[in-house]
Design a protein around this motif. Structure first.
Motif, PDB file in Angstrom:
ATOM      1  N   GLU A  43       0.832  -1.199   0.000  1.00  0.00           N
ATOM      2  CA  GLU A  43       0.000   0.000   0.000  1.00  0.00           C
ATOM      3  C   GLU A  43       0.867   1.248   0.000  1.00  0.00           C
ATOM      4  OE1 GLU A  43      -2.715  -0.054   3.251  1.00  0.00           O
ATOM      5  OE2 GLU A  43      -3.959  -1.645   2.389  1.00  0.00           O
ATOM      6  N   HIS A  44       0.281   2.317  -0.506  1.00  0.00           N
ATOM      7  CA  HIS A  44       0.939   3.619  -0.471  1.00  0.00           C
ATOM      8  C   HIS A  44      -0.141   4.665  -0.257  1.00  0.00           C
ATOM      9  CE1 HIS A  44       4.084   6.555  -1.206  1.00  0.00           C
ATOM     10  NE2 HIS A  44       3.285   7.201  -2.026  1.00  0.00           N
ATOM     11  N   GLY A  45       0.041   5.491   0.763  1.00  0.00           N
ATOM     12  CA  GLY A  45      -0.974   6.490   1.070  1.00  0.00           C
ATOM     13  C   GLY A  45      -2.277   5.886   1.539  1.00  0.00           C
ATOM     14  N   GLU A 116       3.182  12.417 -18.222  1.00  0.00           N
ATOM     15  CA  GLU A 116       2.820  11.703 -19.452  1.00  0.00           C
ATOM     16  C   GLU A 116       3.609  10.405 -19.570  1.00  0.00           C
ATOM     17  OE1 GLU A 116       3.529  14.539 -22.514  1.00  0.00           O
ATOM     18  OE2 GLU A 116       1.740  15.737 -22.073  1.00  0.00           O
ATOM     19  N   GLU A 117       4.896  10.448 -19.255  1.00  0.00           N
ATOM     20  CA  GLU A 117       5.720   9.240 -19.328  1.00  0.00           C
ATOM     21  C   GLU A 117       5.264   8.212 -18.296  1.00  0.00           C
ATOM     22  OE1 GLU A 117       9.990  11.007 -20.950  1.00  0.00           O
ATOM     23  OE2 GLU A 117       9.650  10.789 -18.793  1.00  0.00           O
ATOM     24  N   PHE A 118       4.875   8.680 -17.128  1.00  0.00           N
ATOM     25  CA  PHE A 118       4.406   7.772 -16.082  1.00  0.00           C
ATOM     26  C   PHE A 118       3.113   7.085 -16.507  1.00  0.00           C
ATOM     27  CE2 PHE A 118       2.339   7.068 -11.834  1.00  0.00           C
ATOM     28  CZ  PHE A 118       3.237   6.125 -11.371  1.00  0.00           C
ATOM     29  N   SER A 119       2.208   7.854 -17.110  1.00  0.00           N
ATOM     30  CA  SER A 119       0.950   7.285 -17.570  1.00  0.00           C
ATOM     31  C   SER A 119       1.190   6.246 -18.657  1.00  0.00           C
ATOM     32  CB  SER A 119       0.042   8.404 -18.102  1.00  0.00           C
ATOM     33  OG  SER A 119      -1.163   7.881 -18.611  1.00  0.00           O
ATOM     34  N   GLN A 120       2.093   6.560 -19.595  1.00  0.00           N
ATOM     35  CA  GLN A 120       2.381   5.606 -20.664  1.00  0.00           C
ATOM     36  C   GLN A 120       3.048   4.351 -20.119  1.00  0.00           C
ATOM     37  OE1 GLN A 120       1.509   5.631 -23.994  1.00  0.00           O
ATOM     38  NE2 GLN A 120       2.279   3.539 -23.788  1.00  0.00           N
ATOM     39  N   ILE A 247      -3.441   1.543 -11.150  1.00  0.00           N
ATOM     40  CA  ILE A 247      -2.171   1.750 -10.452  1.00  0.00           C
ATOM     41  C   ILE A 247      -2.277   3.075  -9.712  1.00  0.00           C
ATOM     42  CG2 ILE A 247       0.320   2.054 -10.703  1.00  0.00           C
ATOM     43  CD1 ILE A 247       0.182   0.345 -13.226  1.00  0.00           C
ATOM     44  N   LYS A 248      -2.265   3.011  -8.390  1.00  0.00           N
ATOM     45  CA  LYS A 248      -2.458   4.188  -7.552  1.00  0.00           C
ATOM     46  C   LYS A 248      -1.129   4.580  -6.911  1.00  0.00           C
ATOM     47  CE  LYS A 248      -7.030   4.128  -7.954  1.00  0.00           C
ATOM     48  NZ  LYS A 248      -7.798   5.204  -8.600  1.00  0.00           N
ATOM     49  N   LEU A 249      -0.515   5.607  -7.459  1.00  0.00           N
ATOM     50  CA  LEU A 249       0.765   6.052  -6.894  1.00  0.00           C
ATOM     51  C   LEU A 249       0.949   7.515  -7.260  1.00  0.00           C
ATOM     52  CD1 LEU A 249       3.116   4.980  -5.242  1.00  0.00           C
ATOM     53  CD2 LEU A 249       4.295   4.451  -7.368  1.00  0.00           C
ATOM     54  N   ALA A 250       0.755   8.383  -6.283  1.00  0.00           N
ATOM     55  CA  ALA A 250       0.873   9.815  -6.515  1.00  0.00           C
ATOM     56  C   ALA A 250       2.314  10.277  -6.327  1.00  0.00           C
ATOM     57  CB  ALA A 250      -0.052  10.577  -5.561  1.00  0.00           C
ATOM     58  N   ASP A 251       2.593  11.470  -6.847  1.00  0.00           N
ATOM     59  CA  ASP A 251       3.881  12.141  -6.648  1.00  0.00           C
ATOM     60  C   ASP A 251       5.061  11.364  -7.231  1.00  0.00           C
ATOM     61  OD1 ASP A 251       2.515  14.134  -5.196  1.00  0.00           O
ATOM     62  OD2 ASP A 251       2.655  12.943  -3.365  1.00  0.00           O
TER      63      ASP A 251
END
Length: 363
Positions: A43-45, A116-120, A247-251
Motif C-alpha cells: 500500500e501507499h498512502g 505523461e511518461e508515467f501514464s504511458q 495503479i495508484k501512486l501519486a507524486d
C-alpha cells in the motif's frame, strides 16, 4: 599596521570573499540523490498500489519495490558549496543542469512530461504483464494528440479511434502517416473514425464498439521542415483490457517504474509469491512487448533500495556496467533484458538457485 597583521587581515578578507562567492554564485548543476522506494505489492498512502477488479487475484506477499531518484527542481540554482559537497558525497550525484532539464525546460514542462511518461509506462506495464499471462489485449489506433492550429484541429480529437484513412484499414499508428504523406499539400484526406466519446462509453460499459462511424475530410498542409503533406495529428495505440487494473501512486513521474509495475501485476494475478519471501527491488522502462529499457540515476536507486533492505535488484542490461562499478554491500544486481528474463530470475531466486541468476558485471 605590522606586515604580519596586514597579511592575516588580507587573507581573512579573501577567505570571507571566497565563502560569500561560494554561497552567492550559482553554478549550472543539479543534484540527484536516492528517492523513496514503494512496494508495488503493498500500500501507499493508505490504499493498494495495484488494484484489480473483474478477475480473480491473489494475496501477494513479499517485496517487488519500484525505486526513484530525488532531483533538485528545474528552478533551483545550486551554489558552488553545494556542488562541491555533492561531488564529495558517496550517495549523491551532481550533474549538469541541462542533463535533467534540457533546452531550458521549465518546472511545469518537466512535471507535465514526467506525468505523461508515467501514464504511458503504466499502460505498457499492463499490456506486458497480461501478455506474459497469455491474457488477450485488444489494440486500436487512436488520435494521441492534435497540434494546435493544424488542419485537424476541431475535426479530429484526442481519443478518436482511427478505423480507415482514405478507405484503407489501419492497424498500426505508422500507417496513418504513411497514407497521409502520399498526398501533396493542399489535397484532402478522408479519415473514418469512431468518436472518442462513443469509444470511451462502450469501454466503460464493457460493451462492443458501436457500429457508428464518421468519415471526415481534412485538407493537408505542408510540413514546417520539408515538403511532406501533414494534417497535424500524432497517431498512437490504445488498449482495451478484459478487466480493470488501476495503479495508484501519486507524486511519482517518469517511465522507470514500468518493469516493477508489470511484475507486480503478474504476481497478483498468479497464486503464490513470486519472490519466495526475498526482498526484490528494481527499475527499468518497459514496452508493450516486454522489452526492458535503461533509466537514469541507477546508482542512486541501488543505494536507496539497499537502505530499505533489498537483497536483489533487477537491473536493465544497459545499466548493468554502470551499476556494477559501485554495488552496495549485500545487494545482488540481476541483469534483465525483458520481463520474461525478470520472471525467470524471480523463479530461480524463489527456488534458491541463485547461481542461475544472471548478474551485472562491469564488462
Amino acid at each position: 599596521m605590522p606586515r604580519r597583521t596586514a597579511t592575516m587581515l588580507a587573507s581573512t578578507l579573501m577567505l570571507i570573499a571566497l565563502l560569500c562567492a561560494g554561497v552567492l554564485i550559482p553554478v549550472p548543476y543539479s543534484e540527484m540523490s536516492p528517492g523513496p522506494t514503494v512496494n508495488t505489492l503493498g500500500e501507499h498512502g493508505g490504499e493498494p498500489v495495484l488494484q484489480i477488479s473483474g478477475r480473480e487475484s491473489y494475496p501477494a506477499t513479499g517485496h517487488l519495490n519500484m525505486t526513484t531518484v530525488r532531483v533538485t527542481g528545474a528552478d533551483y540554482r545550486m551554489n558552488l558549496f553545494e556542488a562541491v559537497y555533492g561531488w564529495l558525497s558517496h550517495d549523491d550525484a551532481v550533474v549538469p543542469h541541462s542533463t535533467l532539464y534540457p533546452d531550458g525546460q521549465t518546472a511545469e514542462q518537466a512535471t507535465q512530461e514526467n506525468a505523461e511518461e508515467f501514464s504511458q509506462s503504466q499502460e505498457s506495464a499492463k499490456v506486458a504483464a497480461l501478455r506474459v499471462l497469455d491474457v488477450p489485449v485488444s489494440e486500436r489506433v487512436v488520435v494521441a494528440s492534435v497540434v494546435k492550429g493544424s488542419p485537424a484541429q476541431g475535426t479530429l480529437h484526442a481519443g478518436d479511434v482511427i478505423k480507415e484513412v482514405d478507405g484503407e484499414p489501419v492497424e498500426e499508428p505508422s500507417e496513418v502517416a504513411e497514407i497521409v504523406t502520399r498526398h501533396q499539400p493542399g489535397e484532402r484526406v478522408l479519415f473514418t473514425v469512431l468518436p472518442a466519446k462513443a469509444a470511451q462509453a462502450a469501454e466503460k460499459a464493457r460493451r462492443p464498439e458501436p457500429a457508428t462511424r464518421e468519415t471526415l475530410s481534412i485538407t493537408t498542409k505542408k510540413a514546417p521542415d520539408d515538403d511532406r503533406a501533414i494534417v497535424g495529428i500524432q497517431a498512437g495505440t490504445d488498449h482495451t483490457f478484459p478487466f480493470k487494473i488501476d495503479i495508484k501512486l501519486a507524486d511519482v513521474g517518469g517511465p522507470s517504474a514500468g518493469l516493477m509495475f508489470a511484475l507486480g501485476i503478474v504476481d497478483k494475478l498468479t497464486p503464490g509469491a513470486m519472490t519466495g519471501g526475498s526482498f526484490v527491488a528494481g527499475t527499468g522502462t518497459i514496452d508493450e512487448k516486454g522489452k526492458v529499457g535503461p533509466i537514469g540515476g541507477i546508482q542512486m536507486k541501488t543505494v536507496g533500495a539497499r537502505e530499505k533492505g533489498a537483497e536483489y535488484f533487477l537491473t536493465p542490461e544497459d545499466n548493468c556496467a554502470t551499476a556494477a562499478r559501485d554495488i552496495p554491500r549485500g545487494l545482488t544486481l540481476v541483469k534483465v533484458r525483458t520481463i520474461d528474463d525478470a520472471v525467470k530470475s524471480l523463479e530461480d531466486i524463489r527456488k534458491g538457485d541463485t547461481a542461475a541468476v544472471p548478474k551485472c558485471t562491469t564488462d
